[in-house]
Design a protein around this motif. Sequence first.
Motif, PDB file in Angstrom:
ATOM      1  N   ARG A   1     -21.224 -24.554 -20.061  1.00 57.74           N
ATOM      2  CA  ARG A   1     -22.244 -25.599 -19.957  1.00 57.74           C
ATOM      3  C   ARG A   1     -21.703 -27.022 -19.855  1.00 57.74           C
ATOM      4  N   THR A   2     -20.418 -27.223 -20.102  1.00 57.37           N
ATOM      5  CA  THR A   2     -19.876 -28.579 -20.126  1.00 57.37           C
ATOM      6  C   THR A   2     -20.092 -29.314 -18.809  1.00 57.37           C
ATOM      7  N   GLY A   3     -19.859 -28.660 -17.685  1.00 56.00           N
ATOM      8  CA  GLY A   3     -20.036 -29.304 -16.382  1.00 56.00           C
ATOM      9  C   GLY A   3     -21.463 -29.770 -16.154  1.00 56.00           C
ATOM     10  N   GLN A   4     -22.420 -28.927 -16.447  1.00 49.71           N
ATOM     11  CA  GLN A   4     -23.838 -29.277 -16.271  1.00 49.71           C
ATOM     12  C   GLN A   4     -24.238 -30.394 -17.223  1.00 49.71           C
ATOM     13  N   LEU A   5     -23.773 -30.314 -18.456  1.00 49.57           N
ATOM     14  CA  LEU A   5     -24.079 -31.381 -19.413  1.00 49.57           C
ATOM     15  C   LEU A   5     -23.475 -32.708 -18.947  1.00 49.57           C
TER      16      LEU A   5
ATOM     17  N   TYR B   1     -31.537 -26.041 -25.314  1.00 50.69           N
ATOM     18  CA  TYR B   1     -31.377 -26.787 -26.563  1.00 50.69           C
ATOM     19  C   TYR B   1     -30.260 -27.824 -26.424  1.00 50.69           C
ATOM     20  N   ALA B   2     -29.175 -27.452 -25.757  1.00 48.06           N
ATOM     21  CA  ALA B   2     -28.066 -28.390 -25.539  1.00 48.06           C
ATOM     22  C   ALA B   2     -28.533 -29.579 -24.694  1.00 48.06           C
ATOM     23  N   GLN B   3     -29.343 -29.325 -23.673  1.00 47.38           N
ATOM     24  CA  GLN B   3     -29.881 -30.422 -22.854  1.00 47.38           C
ATOM     25  C   GLN B   3     -30.735 -31.346 -23.696  1.00 47.38           C
ATOM     26  N   THR B   4     -31.531 -30.770 -24.568  1.00 45.61           N
ATOM     27  CA  THR B   4     -32.378 -31.563 -25.445  1.00 45.61           C
ATOM     28  C   THR B   4     -31.523 -32.421 -26.374  1.00 45.61           C
ATOM     29  N   VAL B   5     -30.483 -31.828 -26.939  1.00 44.88           N
ATOM     30  CA  VAL B   5     -29.580 -32.582 -27.814  1.00 44.88           C
ATOM     31  C   VAL B   5     -28.912 -33.708 -27.027  1.00 44.88           C
TER      32      VAL B   5
END
Length: 170
Positions: free
Chosen positions: A16-20, A63-67
């Motif tokens: 997920r790091t790239g998308q984040l 949830y990561a996107q929300t954070v």
Amino acid sequence: MRRSLERAFREFAEARTGQLFRSGCLLTSGDTHLAEDLVQETLGRMYVVWGRSAVRLGNPAAYAQTVLVRTFLAHQRRRSAGERPSDDLPEAVAAGAGDPSLRLTLLDALRQLPPRDRAVIVLRYWEDRSIEETADALHLSSAAVRTRSTRALAKLRAQLGGSVTEFASM
């Protein structure tokens, strides 16, 4: 058990790091350094809750996107958030296809939006979230998300000459 949780988190973080980071770049209007900081803060917060709530997290990516968005908004509330070392040397987002001048134009237009409006645009149109998901992530009502997105898109259209669709492929 602990090693399996750490391994699962490491796999999640690598995936997920790239998308984040890309979402962080959009939220920060191309400030790659701040985007990296936001991603690190997001992954740190995710790590803290990973063992306790891995079972409860139905969609850890969402949830990561929300954070990430909440971390960005908290950063924008700080007094020092408006400081920019240099406005003359814009940084490119991430290397990729597309016209760099169009990308910079879009990032500049996003920079002109207030932080919450920018967060609504990124979640709704970059992350392709529903109105309800965006409202939940930002602690807003669905009507507020619709109003903010309508006003933000109108501002973007005014800044970009009315043709936002040419930027959609970026």
